[in-house]
Design an enzyme around this catalytic site. Structure first.
Site, PDB file in Angstrom:
ATOM      1  N   HIS A 196       0.848  -1.190   0.000  1.00 57.52           N
ATOM      2  CA  HIS A 196       0.000   0.000   0.000  1.00 57.52           C
ATOM      3  C   HIS A 196       0.883   1.239   0.000  1.00 57.52           C
ATOM      4  O   HIS A 196       1.944   1.228   0.616  1.00 57.52           O
ATOM      5  CB  HIS A 196      -0.914   0.005   1.240  1.00 57.52           C
ATOM      6  CG  HIS A 196      -2.088   0.895   1.083  1.00 57.52           C
ATOM      7  ND1 HIS A 196      -2.020   2.244   1.337  1.00 57.52           N
ATOM      8  CD2 HIS A 196      -3.344   0.637   0.642  1.00 57.52           C
ATOM      9  CE1 HIS A 196      -3.208   2.780   1.077  1.00 57.52           C
ATOM     10  NE2 HIS A 196      -4.021   1.828   0.648  1.00 57.52           N
ATOM     11  N   ASP A 225      -7.955  -5.280   0.091  1.00 57.01           N
ATOM     12  CA  ASP A 225      -8.492  -6.100  -1.003  1.00 57.01           C
ATOM     13  C   ASP A 225      -8.262  -7.585  -0.778  1.00 57.01           C
ATOM     14  O   ASP A 225      -9.064  -8.413  -1.209  1.00 57.01           O
ATOM     15  CB  ASP A 225      -7.865  -5.669  -2.339  1.00 57.01           C
ATOM     16  CG  ASP A 225      -8.396  -4.321  -2.769  1.00 57.01           C
ATOM     17  OD1 ASP A 225      -9.604  -4.099  -2.624  1.00 57.01           O
ATOM     18  OD2 ASP A 225      -7.601  -3.482  -3.206  1.00 57.01           O
TER      19      ASP A 225
END
Ligand code: COA
Length: 358
Positions: free
Chosen positions: A250, A301
């Protein structure tokens, strides 16, 4: 001549503007309008959090009733079914959603109401569009909360417990400050393009596998791994080849993604309940191996894709679900951008040829 500032590629760590909607930090904190996002996911409804994101405070009873009634009365998309039937039957659901959003007839005129009207229609566009392009009849009128109806539209299920977990997941997907799709929306809004154009730009950006598209790619490899050993070997192979393991990494969260950890806790119970203990173990083994070998944490996700799979949701819906929830965040960002607007238009350093003549 104005002095230029050179910033890192991908604008990493660059603050480009202020926002009062949400904040994230590298320690793994996610705040929606002053509240911890995980606490909202645990204790609030989707409608309450959507109201909070758009208007900046949690609604009282009257405000909530009015907001919910607006969403209910604007969810209809029957005027678009003719267009849906014209789309190829193998169209990706996210492409169908983007196409239909750019054409769906809208009753509202004011920017803030148009944004909410688009958001209200997304679950129906996703479900009706999917079903009509495949020659199936759309679902009839459905009653319930936003999350219950959306879950029914995706799965045909009326299970309230599963719908509640789906609701928590939707809340965690709702807002994430200047992520790629929101930034695309704000760039578009900064040209004073209308809300529909800006949401269409956001829908284009969310499709990419480095952003929202990641959640559609995770099950592809995960379901092929049958043990913890296979999981660890898969990660090692990918890292040796310098390939990405989808659902990891991320831009902001370098130690932990709080949304992923919340869903991981929920997944543990869900997997037990659905007899999918092995899938949970494989997922945790992948997470452990990624952390031990590369210090890269699982992102939202990763665990969202597994939860949605065990909730019986077809993978084609994964990115559109993210988009539908995020459309409330996009609404807030559109309004924030135009309220103190400055055209977003950076400069570049020219490195091409010079001095040529025809
Ligand atoms: N699998 C393997 N390696 C990864 C990785 C992943 N999922 N994510 C990052 N890395 C590696 C990079 O290759 C890079 O390695 P290097 O230093 O040896 O070159 C290092 O970690 C830093 O990554 P970087 O690409 O600079 O991070 P970023 O902030 O630019 O990118 C993402 C963030 C999300 C784009 C990136 O982590 C990614 O592509 N993840 C997979 C897609 C995904 O799950 N997206 C959903 C995001 S919520």
């Amino acid at each position: 001549m104005a002095e230029n500032i050179t910033v890192p590629k991908g604008l990493a760590d660059v603050i480009v503007d202020e926002t009062a909607i949400a904040s994230t930090d590298s320690d793994g904190n996610l705040i929606y309008r002053g509240y911890v996002a995980e606490e909202l996911a645990e204790k609030s409804t989707f409608e309450q959090v959507a109201y909070l994101i758009v208007y900046g405070h949690l609604p009282d009873r009257g405000e909530l009733r009015e907001f919910t009634s607006f969403l209910n009365s604007h969810e209809n998309v029957t005027g678009t079914r003719r267009i849906m039937r014209l789309l190829p039957k193998d169209v990706l659901t996210i492409d169908m959603l983007r196409t239909v959003v750019s054409l769906v007839p809208l009753a509202e005129k004011d920017n803030d109401r148009v944004l909410l009207e688009i958001a209200a229609k997304m679950p129906r566009i996703i479900s009706d569009g999917y079903r009509l392009t495949r020659g199936m009849k759309p679902f009839g009128k459905i009653r319930g909360s936003y999350a219950e109806k959306f879950y029914h539209l995706l799965t045909g299920s009326v299970d309230k417990k599963d719908a509640r977990l789906f609701e928590e997941l939707l809340i965690l997907y709702m807002e994430h400050e200047f992520n790629a799709s929101t930034f695309a929306l704000r760039v578009t809004a900064s040209t004073l393009a209308d809300p529909r154009a800006a949401v269409t730009a956001a829908l284009a950006a969310i499709k990419g596998p480095l952003h929202g598209g990641a959640n559609a790619e995770i099950l592809g490899y995960l379901l092929s791994l049958k043990s913890k050993e296979e999981a660890r070997k898969y990660v090692d192979r990918k890292l040796d080849k310098k390939e990405l393991v989808m659902g990891f990494g991320h831009r902001i969260y370098k130690a932990k993604d709080p949304r992923a950890q919340y869903l991981k806790r929920r997944l543990k119970d869900l997997a037990l309940e659905k007899g999918a203990g092995q899938l949970y173990e494989v997922a945790v083994a992948i997470e452990d191996e990624m952390w031990e070998k590369k210090n890269i944490p699982a992102n939202m996700d990763f665990y969202a894709a597994i939860c949605m799979y065990l909730l019986g949701i077809d993978g084609t819906f994964n990115t559109p679900i993210f988009a539908a929830s995020r459309s409330f965040g996009w609404a807030a960002h559109y309004l924030e951008q135009v309220s103190g607007n400055k055209l977003i238009r950076p400069s570049s350093r020219y490195v091409g040829k010079t001095g040529l003549h025809v």
